[in-house]
Each structure stands twice: as structure tokens, then as C-alpha cells.
Design a protein around this motif. Structure first.
Motif, mmCIF file in Angstrom:
data_model
loop_
_atom_site.group_PDB
_atom_site.id
_atom_site.type_symbol
_atom_site.label_atom_id
_atom_site.label_comp_id
_atom_site.label_asym_id
_atom_site.label_seq_id
_atom_site.Cartn_x
_atom_site.Cartn_y
_atom_site.Cartn_z
ATOM 1 N N ARG A 85 0.841 -1.213 0.000
ATOM 2 C CA ARG A 85 0.000 0.000 0.000
ATOM 3 C C ARG A 85 0.868 1.252 0.000
ATOM 4 N N TYR A 86 1.889 1.255 0.833
ATOM 5 C CA TYR A 86 2.802 2.397 0.872
ATOM 6 C C TYR A 86 3.517 2.547 -0.469
ATOM 7 N N ALA A 87 3.951 1.417 -1.021
ATOM 8 C CA ALA A 87 4.655 1.435 -2.308
ATOM 9 C C ALA A 87 3.752 1.992 -3.398
ATOM 10 N N LEU A 88 2.493 1.569 -3.376
ATOM 11 C CA LEU A 88 1.533 2.024 -4.379
ATOM 12 C C LEU A 88 1.260 3.519 -4.218
ATOM 13 N N ALA A 89 1.167 3.967 -2.965
ATOM 14 C CA ALA A 89 0.947 5.396 -2.705
ATOM 15 C C ALA A 89 2.099 6.208 -3.294
ATOM 16 N N VAL A 137 9.595 -0.419 -6.866
ATOM 17 C CA VAL A 137 10.318 -0.766 -8.095
ATOM 18 C C VAL A 137 9.565 -1.865 -8.853
ATOM 19 N N GLU A 138 9.006 -2.814 -8.105
ATOM 20 C CA GLU A 138 8.227 -3.882 -8.747
ATOM 21 C C GLU A 138 6.983 -3.324 -9.437
ATOM 22 N N ILE A 139 6.304 -2.382 -8.771
ATOM 23 C CA ILE A 139 5.103 -1.789 -9.372
ATOM 24 C C ILE A 139 5.474 -1.075 -10.677
ATOM 25 N N CYS A 140 6.580 -0.307 -10.640
ATOM 26 C CA CYS A 140 7.034 0.388 -11.861
ATOM 27 C C CYS A 140 7.255 -0.611 -12.987
ATOM 28 N N SER A 141 7.900 -1.698 -12.642
ATOM 29 C CA SER A 141 8.208 -2.742 -13.610
ATOM 30 C C SER A 141 6.933 -3.370 -14.173
ATOM 31 N N GLU A 142 5.994 -3.686 -13.279
ATOM 32 C CA GLU A 142 4.719 -4.286 -13.719
ATOM 33 C C GLU A 142 3.956 -3.340 -14.634
ATOM 34 N N LYS A 143 3.930 -2.052 -14.279
ATOM 35 C CA LYS A 143 3.163 -1.083 -15.076
ATOM 36 C C LYS A 143 3.755 -0.937 -16.478
ATOM 37 N N ARG A 144 5.037 -1.216 -16.588
ATOM 38 C CA ARG A 144 5.663 -1.179 -17.928
ATOM 39 C C ARG A 144 5.450 -2.498 -18.658
ATOM 40 N N GLY A 145 4.752 -3.409 -18.009
ATOM 41 C CA GLY A 145 4.492 -4.708 -18.625
ATOM 42 C C GLY A 145 5.704 -5.611 -18.637
ATOM 43 N N GLU A 146 6.641 -5.349 -17.733
ATOM 44 C CA GLU A 146 7.826 -6.210 -17.675
ATOM 45 C C GLU A 146 7.524 -7.428 -16.812
ATOM 46 N N LEU A 147 8.163 -8.511 -17.175
ATOM 47 C CA LEU A 147 8.106 -9.708 -16.347
ATOM 48 C C LEU A 147 9.397 -9.752 -15.547
ATOM 49 N N LYS A 148 9.279 -10.142 -14.296
ATOM 50 C CA LYS A 148 10.489 -10.233 -13.484
ATOM 51 C C LYS A 148 11.067 -11.631 -13.617
ATOM 52 N N LYS A 166 8.539 -7.892 -22.054
ATOM 53 C CA LYS A 166 9.819 -7.306 -21.682
ATOM 54 C C LYS A 166 10.263 -7.930 -20.354
ATOM 55 N N ILE A 167 11.504 -8.354 -20.297
ATOM 56 C CA ILE A 167 11.999 -9.061 -19.122
ATOM 57 C C ILE A 167 12.929 -8.165 -18.311
ATOM 58 N N LYS A 168 12.688 -8.143 -17.005
ATOM 59 C CA LYS A 168 13.620 -7.460 -16.108
ATOM 60 C C LYS A 168 14.375 -8.543 -15.350
ATOM 61 N N LEU A 169 15.672 -8.652 -15.649
ATOM 62 C CA LEU A 169 16.451 -9.779 -15.140
ATOM 63 C C LEU A 169 17.170 -9.421 -13.848
ATOM 64 N N ASN A 170 17.000 -10.277 -12.863
ATOM 65 C CA ASN A 170 17.699 -10.130 -11.594
ATOM 66 C C ASN A 170 18.689 -11.298 -11.499
ATOM 67 N N TYR A 171 19.972 -10.995 -11.567
ATOM 68 C CA TYR A 171 20.976 -12.052 -11.723
ATOM 69 C C TYR A 171 21.814 -12.260 -10.465
ATOM 70 N N LYS A 172 21.992 -13.529 -10.097
ATOM 71 C CA LYS A 172 22.902 -13.865 -9.002
ATOM 72 C C LYS A 172 23.831 -14.990 -9.436
ATOM 73 N N HIS A 173 25.104 -14.815 -9.135
ATOM 74 C CA HIS A 173 26.075 -15.882 -9.364
ATOM 75 C C HIS A 173 26.008 -16.787 -8.142
ATOM 76 N N ASP A 174 25.734 -18.066 -8.354
ATOM 77 C CA ASP A 174 25.544 -18.985 -7.228
ATOM 78 C C ASP A 174 26.540 -20.135 -7.324
#
Length: 185
Positions: free
Chosen positions: A14-18, A104-115, A143-151
Motif C-alpha cells: 500500500r505504501y509502495a503504491l501510494a 520498483v516492482e510496481i514500476c516494472s509491472e506497469k511497464r508490462g515487464e516480467l520479473k 519485456k523481461i527485467k532480469l535479476n541475476y545472481k552468481h551462485d
């Protein structure tokens, strides 16, 4: 006093959306998103700042002073500064990281990006990451928003999760599947 544990994900959202709506209305979405990403990096990079956020005994006035200092140093938009002070006054600053990640997730979703979450056994170059992103963009036609971790714990291969879809090419998982079949047999 009510415990902080009842401040759930939904309240964070809710705070993020506000914050998203305020940024959108004032036509500053790009600037705010960029600055919030920088702020999140600061939280990750600075142990002192992180401890300050997480410490329940931190005085509110001190927090506001720190926020003001950071805002001035990083030339943060007033909208962010006021929002941060608002969180302090509401005794919600403890959740600032959760709220900002939500934003940041909301911004990404509104742009139609997939995480997409990507883990790989070997360190990948920017070039390889771009190829993977392009490939996923084609496969998921989004559109893909990639979150990368070396594991390092992976034996080999990649683990990719797009939204809730798991795309797995990890050797460890294949071995696990074989082992499971042998147990079941």
C-alpha cells in the motif's frame, strides 16, 4: 505497543503504491524510480545505514537528520525525502527497504515487464546476460527485467524463474530428478 510483525506485505505494498501514484501524478516516475534504486543500493552498501534503519531504538529526530543529509548529498527529489520523513513519523521506516522494493516492482509491472530471477554456476558476462534476456523476451513475448545472481553452490547450468514459471537447466536438479526416480523405483 502493537508489534511490528503485523505490518504485513500488504501494508508495504500500500505504501509502495501510494508512492507510485504520487510519483506518477507529479510526472516524476522515471526520476523517482532511478533515485529509489540508488537509495536501495545505499541500504545494501552501507552497514551503518542498514543498522540505523533496523534499530528500533533509533531516535526519530536522528533519523530525520540522516534522511535530510542523504537527501541533500544525493539530491533526492523532495517527494522521496517527504515520503521518507513520513515513514519515520508513522514509525514505518523499519520497512523502507521492503516498501521501496515494492515500488520498483510496481514500476516494472506497469511497464508490462516480467520479473526474471537467474542463477548460474559460472559468472556470466553482460553480453551473456543480454543474450539470455533477449531469449526470454522472445519466449515470453514480454519485456523481461532480469535479476541475476552468481551462485557457486550450483554444480552447473542455470536456474531461471520468470514470474512463477521455473525454467531449469541446472545439473544438480537433473541429478536430483534421477535420484528421485531411483528411490521411487
Amino acid at each position: 505497543m502493537s508489534s511490528n510483525s503485523d505490518f504485513s506485505n500488504t501494508s508495504s505494498k500500500r505504501y509502495a503504491l501510494a508512492l507510485f501514484e504520487l510519483s506518477d501524478e507529479s510526472k516524476k516516475l522515471d526520476v523517482i524510480e532511478e533515485q529509489i534504486n540508488a537509495f536501495l543500493q545505499l541500504i545494501t552498501a552501507s552497514k551503518d545505514f542498514n543498522n540505523l534503519i533496523k534499530d528500533p531504538t533509533t531516535n526519530q529526530d536522528d533519523l530525520v537528520k540522516v534522511i535530510t543529509k542523504i537527501s541533500d548529498n544525493f539530491k533526492l527529489d523532495d517527494l522521496i525525502k517527504n515520503f521518507l520523513v513520513f515513514l519515520v513519523n508513522k514509525r514505518r521506516f523499519f520497512y523502507v527497504e521492503q516498501i521501496m522494493k515494492g515500488f520498483v516492482e510496481i514500476c516494472s509491472e506497469k511497464r508490462g515487464e516480467l520479473k526474471a530471477e537467474l542463477k548460474s554456476a559460472k559468472e556470466l558476462s553482460d553480453d551473456e546476460l543480454n543474450k539470455i534476456t533477449d531469449e526470454l523476451t522472445k519466449n515470453f513475448s514480454s519485456k523481461i527485467k532480469l535479476n541475476y545472481k552468481h551462485d557457486k553452490s550450483l554444480i552447473g547450468g542455470l536456474i531461471v524463474q520468470v514470474g512463477s514459471t521455473m525454467v531449469d537447466t541446472s545439473i544438480k536438479n537433473k541429478l536430483q530428478q534421477i535420484e528421485n526416480r531411483m528411490i521411487e523405483a
